[in-house]
Design a protein around this motif. Structure first.
Motif, PDB file in Angstrom:
ATOM      1  N   ASP A  79     -21.359  29.576  56.412  1.00  0.00           N
ATOM      2  CA  ASP A  79     -20.641  28.923  57.511  1.00  0.00           C
ATOM      3  C   ASP A  79     -19.203  29.442  57.535  1.00  0.00           C
ATOM      4  N   ILE A  80     -18.569  29.285  58.686  1.00  0.00           N
ATOM      5  CA  ILE A  80     -17.189  29.751  58.845  1.00  0.00           C
ATOM      6  C   ILE A  80     -16.309  28.533  59.127  1.00  0.00           C
ATOM      7  N   ARG A  81     -15.189  28.435  58.385  1.00  0.00           N
ATOM      8  CA  ARG A  81     -14.225  27.364  58.620  1.00  0.00           C
ATOM      9  C   ARG A  81     -13.253  27.814  59.705  1.00  0.00           C
ATOM     10  N   LEU A  82     -13.070  26.979  60.734  1.00  0.00           N
ATOM     11  CA  LEU A  82     -12.256  27.336  61.886  1.00  0.00           C
ATOM     12  C   LEU A  82     -10.963  26.530  61.917  1.00  0.00           C
ATOM     13  N   GLY A 122      -9.238  21.211  60.817  1.00  0.00           N
ATOM     14  CA  GLY A 122     -10.169  22.269  61.189  1.00  0.00           C
ATOM     15  C   GLY A 122     -11.599  21.750  61.213  1.00  0.00           C
ATOM     16  N   ALA A 123     -12.537  22.652  61.493  1.00  0.00           N
ATOM     17  CA  ALA A 123     -13.960  22.287  61.526  1.00  0.00           C
ATOM     18  C   ALA A 123     -14.766  23.548  61.245  1.00  0.00           C
ATOM     19  N   SER A 124     -16.021  23.367  60.888  1.00  0.00           N
ATOM     20  CA  SER A 124     -16.871  24.530  60.629  1.00  0.00           C
ATOM     21  C   SER A 124     -17.540  24.981  61.927  1.00  0.00           C
ATOM     22  N   LEU A 125     -17.918  26.240  61.973  1.00  0.00           N
ATOM     23  CA  LEU A 125     -18.571  26.797  63.162  1.00  0.00           C
ATOM     24  C   LEU A 125     -19.885  26.075  63.441  1.00  0.00           C
ATOM     25  N   GLU A 154     -22.639  38.341  73.106  1.00  0.00           N
ATOM     26  CA  GLU A 154     -22.209  38.913  71.828  1.00  0.00           C
ATOM     27  C   GLU A 154     -20.699  38.744  71.697  1.00  0.00           C
ATOM     28  N   MET A 155     -20.292  38.270  70.527  1.00  0.00           N
ATOM     29  CA  MET A 155     -18.865  38.065  70.262  1.00  0.00           C
ATOM     30  C   MET A 155     -18.470  38.856  69.023  1.00  0.00           C
ATOM     31  N   ALA A 156     -17.281  39.451  69.093  1.00  0.00           N
ATOM     32  CA  ALA A 156     -16.671  40.108  67.925  1.00  0.00           C
ATOM     33  C   ALA A 156     -15.255  39.551  67.816  1.00  0.00           C
ATOM     34  N   LEU A 157     -15.047  38.639  66.882  1.00  0.00           N
ATOM     35  CA  LEU A 157     -13.783  37.908  66.786  1.00  0.00           C
ATOM     36  C   LEU A 157     -13.160  38.140  65.404  1.00  0.00           C
ATOM     37  N   PRO A 158     -11.866  38.479  65.347  1.00  0.00           N
ATOM     38  CA  PRO A 158     -11.233  38.707  64.036  1.00  0.00           C
ATOM     39  C   PRO A 158     -11.158  37.405  63.217  1.00  0.00           C
ATOM     40  N   LEU A 159     -11.553  37.490  61.960  1.00  0.00           N
ATOM     41  CA  LEU A 159     -11.573  36.307  61.097  1.00  0.00           C
ATOM     42  C   LEU A 159     -10.161  35.720  60.903  1.00  0.00           C
ATOM     43  N   ARG A 160      -9.135  36.578  60.956  1.00  0.00           N
ATOM     44  CA  ARG A 160      -7.772  36.073  60.790  1.00  0.00           C
ATOM     45  C   ARG A 160      -7.361  35.133  61.917  1.00  0.00           C
ATOM     46  N   ALA A 161      -8.033  35.262  63.085  1.00  0.00           N
ATOM     47  CA  ALA A 161      -7.734  34.363  64.199  1.00  0.00           C
ATOM     48  C   ALA A 161      -8.573  33.092  64.159  1.00  0.00           C
ATOM     49  N   LEU A 162      -9.540  33.054  63.243  1.00  0.00           N
ATOM     50  CA  LEU A 162     -10.474  31.919  63.191  1.00  0.00           C
ATOM     51  C   LEU A 162     -10.218  30.997  62.000  1.00  0.00           C
ATOM     52  N   GLU A 163      -9.999  31.612  60.853  1.00  0.00           N
ATOM     53  CA  GLU A 163      -9.969  30.821  59.629  1.00  0.00           C
ATOM     54  C   GLU A 163      -8.558  30.291  59.349  1.00  0.00           C
ATOM     55  N   PRO A 164      -8.499  29.090  58.708  1.00  0.00           N
ATOM     56  CA  PRO A 164      -7.184  28.505  58.363  1.00  0.00           C
ATOM     57  C   PRO A 164      -6.438  29.404  57.383  1.00  0.00           C
ATOM     58  N   ARG A 209     -22.616  36.867  61.412  1.00  0.00           N
ATOM     59  CA  ARG A 209     -22.280  37.471  60.134  1.00  0.00           C
ATOM     60  C   ARG A 209     -20.787  37.757  60.112  1.00  0.00           C
ATOM     61  N   ALA A 210     -20.204  37.714  58.907  1.00  0.00           N
ATOM     62  CA  ALA A 210     -18.811  38.118  58.716  1.00  0.00           C
ATOM     63  C   ALA A 210     -18.823  39.514  58.111  1.00  0.00           C
TER      64      ALA A 210
END
Length: 523
Positions: free
Chosen positions: A418-421, A391-394, A513-523, A458-459
């Protein structure tokens, strides 16, 4: 006359008493030497005791032991021990050869006893000499006897001499032959004992080397009595099953430790090794008393055959292969993941090519647009490769895509954390950010010296809310048709990450503008 008779009787009595006293002395000396020889543990001291005692028994002036040795040109005989003279007495003489006079001794054909050896017909036949060499100890009386084992191996010879003739008797010969037999038996015993000790030492060293090798290889050794099922395990072997060195560990304990799914296969392999004498080679899981699951590799073979031809004992080693198994699983997962990613990458490249063709009005511009998008894709892949595709960070994805297009003073970031992707999310967002950055460099905020981009995220409530806002660029107007970048963001990125993406063509600058579910982004 009576007086002469009494004198003769007295003289005979004196001679008998002297003879008896001499016999007692010889017997006592023989007993002492015999006891010393029997208790000897060293060949040199044993031989020295014999030749010293034999001289005392026989009245010899000199005594010597020559041992038999093999030389490249045949047998020769070297001085081993000397009594009655200094070792220098033989220092300048060559090694003894099997001359006619010495042959009976070194061939074990008999004893040579002579009142005057110089009169023996075999004397003086050792050419080029015609007798004793100059400087040799003076010898007239001569007694030589072989020292041989019961199997007939000639160890050497005992030689005794005196400068006067007629000094050795038949009785001396008998006593010394017996002593020679005893010294031969003692030498043979010392040799066997030394050989046994050497063999034990070698076995001990071999066992130490084996133990070191097993310990270094983390292998435990085991031994199983087939009939009684008595099981012996080394400390390392016990450790492989989660047991301490002092804990009891029977064959039944071993079987109980094996994972229930693997137990039948292990028992079948053991039975085959016992029944057919085949090698025992099996991998299986064990459950430690702590509940820890480990993988073992056990190997063994018949160590001893029974009288009926079957296997009496099995012996072998066990090795903990848990890390290898985990590595194999990781490798398998990586290969599957690689196959999946290659397919996804090919599909992404195919999609990029198709979308680029539809969005480029002139074929001559296709190559440049297509290459820049492939480079963006490869940059994100490089980032993930450095992270072992974990993975990688945003923020890392933004930095990779923007570092070639704008300095740090042109981009502002505002985020709490930061967000881990996941790799999938990193690739999708990397492509989207590349399209935003490329558009900004060509037509937007990065196409002028004073333009600026603000990135904020923001999360909140299970969503990542991200805003890309451009200012300071040329006036913005809604496009007459949707290009590849807009379609990739609003449709492709949104669909890939199960979220929403909206582009606003504000006159002051583009806003995404993006609204993305965290469950689809984070490991």
């Amino acid at each position: 006359m009576r007086g002469d008779g009494q004198a003769d009787a007295s003289a005979r009595l004196a001679r008998l008493e002297a003879a008896f006293a001499d016999e007692v002395r010889k017997s006592e000396t023989l007993a002492r030497v015999t006891e010393a020889v029997a208790s000897s543990t060293d060949i040199e001291s044993c031989v020295q005791v014999v030749i010293d005692g034999a001289r005392e028994i026989s009245g010899a002036a000199f005594g010597a032991f020559f041992y038999n040795q093999l030389e490249p040109d045949g047998e020769s005989y070297a001085l081993y021990r000397l009594s009655g003279a200094a070792p220098e007495a033989f220092a300048n003489f060559p090694k003894v050869r099997k001359t006619p006079l010495f042959a009976p001794t070194f061939e074990n054909t008999g004893v040579v006893r002579s009142d005057d050896i110089t009169q023996d017909p075999r004397y003086g036949l050792n050419a080029p000499r015609r007798g004793m060499p100059e400087g040799h100890l003076p010898v007239r009386s001569y007694l030589a006897l072989p020292v041989a084992t019961r199997q007939g191996e000639v160890l050497g010879g005992l030689f005794f001499g005196h400068p006067l003739p007629g000094r050795f008797t038949a009785r001396d010969e008998i006593l010394l032959v017996g002593l020679g037999g005893q010294v031969a038996a003692t030498i043979e015993s010392i040799r066997l004992t030394a050989g046994a000790i050497a063999e034990l030492d070698e076995r001990r060293r071999a066992e130490e080397r084996l133990k070191f090798a097993l310990d270094a290889g983390r292998m435990g050794s085991w031994d199983l009595d087939v009939a009684t099922k008595a099981y012996e395990a080394s400390d390392l072997c016990k450790a492989n099953y989660g047991r301490g060195p002092d804990e009891p560990f029977s064959f039944a304990d071993l079987i109980a430790t094996i994972h229930p799914e693997d137990r039948p296969g292990v028992l079948t392999a053991i039975e085959a090794a016992i029944r057919e004498g085949a090698d025992y080679d099996v991998e299986y899981r064990v459950i430690h008393p702590t509940g820890d699951l480990r993988w073992l590799h056990a190997r063994g073979r018949a160590a001893q055959k029974a009288d009926d031809g079957g296997v009496r004992r099995l012996a072998g080693v066990s090795l903990d292969i848990t890390e290898r198994k985990r590595a194999e699983e990781r490798q398998k997962l990586l290969v599957n993941e690689l196959n999946h990613r290659v397919k996804n990458s090919l599909a992404t490249v195919q999609s990029i090519a198709a979308q680029t063709l539809r969005s480029i009005s002139s074929p001559e511009f296709f190559r440049e647009a297509f290459e820049t998008r492939l480079i963006a894709l490869s940059q994100t892949h490089d980032l993930l490769t450095r992270e072992s595709w974990a993975g990688a960070s945003l923020r890392e994805v933004f930095d990779v895509e923007l570092h070639a297009l704008a300095g740090e003073d042109r981009i502002g970031f505002d985020y709490m954390a930061d967000i881990r992707l996941t790799p999938k999310a990193a690739v999708a967002l990397g492509m989207g950010i590349h399209e935003l950055a490329t558009n900004a460099a060509k037509y937007g905020a990065l196409s002028t010296p004073t333009g600026h981009i603000a990135v904020r995220w923001r999360a909140e409530g299970g969503l990542l809310r991200l805003i890309w806002k451009e200012t300071g660029g040329p006036p913005v107007a809604p496009p007459s048709r949707r290009g590849f970048g807009a379609r990739l963001l609003e449709r492709g990125l949104a669909a890939e990450l199960s979220g929403g993406v909206e582009l606003t063509y504000d006159e002051l600058g583009l806003v995404c503008e993006m609204a993305l579910p965290l469950r689809a982004l984070e490991p």
